[in-house]
Design an enzyme around this catalytic site. Structure first.
Site, short mmCIF file in Angstrom:
data_model
loop_
_atom_site.label_atom_id
_atom_site.label_comp_id
_atom_site.label_asym_id
_atom_site.label_seq_id
_atom_site.Cartn_x
_atom_site.Cartn_y
_atom_site.Cartn_z
N GLY A 100 0.80 -1.22 0.00
CA GLY A 100 0.00 0.00 0.00
C GLY A 100 0.83 1.26 0.00
O GLY A 100 0.47 2.26 -0.65
N ASP A 101 1.95 1.25 0.71
CA ASP A 101 2.83 2.42 0.73
C ASP A 101 3.41 2.69 -0.65
O ASP A 101 3.46 3.84 -1.11
CB ASP A 101 3.97 2.20 1.74
CG ASP A 101 3.49 2.23 3.17
OD1 ASP A 101 2.45 2.85 3.45
OD2 ASP A 101 4.16 1.63 4.03
#
Length: 287
Positions: A56-57
């Site tokens: 997600g980052d």
């Protein structure tokens, strides 16, 4: 913005700057789960595992960069800047293909499918004679015919169970077993060489050690040296993607080892502040 109408601010947060969850803290692990991405990972009936990365980052960073570029282009036309508002949850949602329309139109809740995609066949991993796994993807009709020829089973291409995309999807288990039996009698390099020569998509499941030695990646400078200030030496890392024909990117270093390390360079050399001004900003707690 009052001083500079063209300023662009990029914000990356768990849930975005508006909405009922805007004030909540967020990590990639929760964003992947809340977006529905984690639900589709793993095997049917099992717990939904995460990839051994903070996916997600990375996705949010990529979408933030794309947003910054779009904002820069708009500024070049209008002179106006704007806020680029990127959420980890929305970045994970954006890559989920047709999951939302599948549910909206057909009420389908897509779930985990293990090592394959349901209804897409053949496209799976198959164990070779030495126990390692290879990926074979031949779900397109023309590629499947080439796979059948390479396996010495040309009759499978006209077998009513496998003759087209829908039929192969319905008989996925049976088809996977046939290909698996063929692969189990061969070494991985033989499988990949045979299928590559036949125009069938296949490849190994590499570890990072094998990735480092991959001649294709090496030839394209995708295993690149960069200076790491923390260890004070060159360290290998991924190269610059995508490759530009006229202005290919290079890597100067791995980034700052601590916050504010390059303040003097950025505010001094690039923005023109002198030593007294820098000292005053430090005194005020700005830097």
């Amino acid at each position: 913005r009052e001083r500079n109408r063209g300023i662009i601010l990029v914000r990356v947060s768990g849930y975005g700057q508006t909405g009922p969850d805007a004030g909540k803290a967020g990590y990639a692990s929760v964003a992947e789960a809340a977006s529905g991405l984690r639900h589709m990972n793993g095997f049917p009936g099992g717990p939904p595992p995460r990839l051994a990365l903070s996916l997600g980052d990375s996705l949010a960073g990529m979408f933030a960069a794309q947003g910054a570029l779009a904002a820069l282009y708009r500024r070049s036309v209008t002179g106006e800047g704007q806020v680029v508002d990127t959420a980890l949850t929305e970045s994970c949602l954006a890559i989920q293909e047709s999951t939302i329309p599948d549910y909206d139109v057909g009420g389908i809740v897509r779930g985990p499918s293990g090592t394959r995609l349901e209804g897409i066949a053949p496209s799976n991993i198959y164990q070779s004679a030495n126990g390692s796994w290879v990926v074979i993807a031949a779900n397109q009709d023309t590629v499947f015919r080439r796979l059948c020829q390479a396996m010495g089973r040309p009759e499978l291409a006209t077998d009513e169970r496998f003759a087209d995309h829908l039929a192969r999807g319905r008989n996925q288990d049976e088809l996977d077993k046939l290909i698996g039996d063929w692969a189990a009698q061969r070494e991985p390099h033989d499988i990949i060489a045979t299928l590559s020569e036949a125009g069938v998509i296949s490849g190994p499941i590499n570890t990072v050690a094998e990735v480092m030695e991959d001649p294709q990646l090496q030839s394209r400078n995708m295993i690149a040296d960069h200076w790491d200030e923390r260890v004070q030496r060159n360290v290998k890392g991924p190269g610059v993607v995508p490759v530009l024909s006229e202005t290919p990117g290079t890597i100067r270093n791995g980034g700052s080892a601590r916050p504010g390390e390059h303040n003097d360079e950025v505010y001094g050399r690039l923005l023109g502040l002198d030593a007294a001004q820098l000292a005053a900003l430090r005194e005020e707690g700005v830097l």
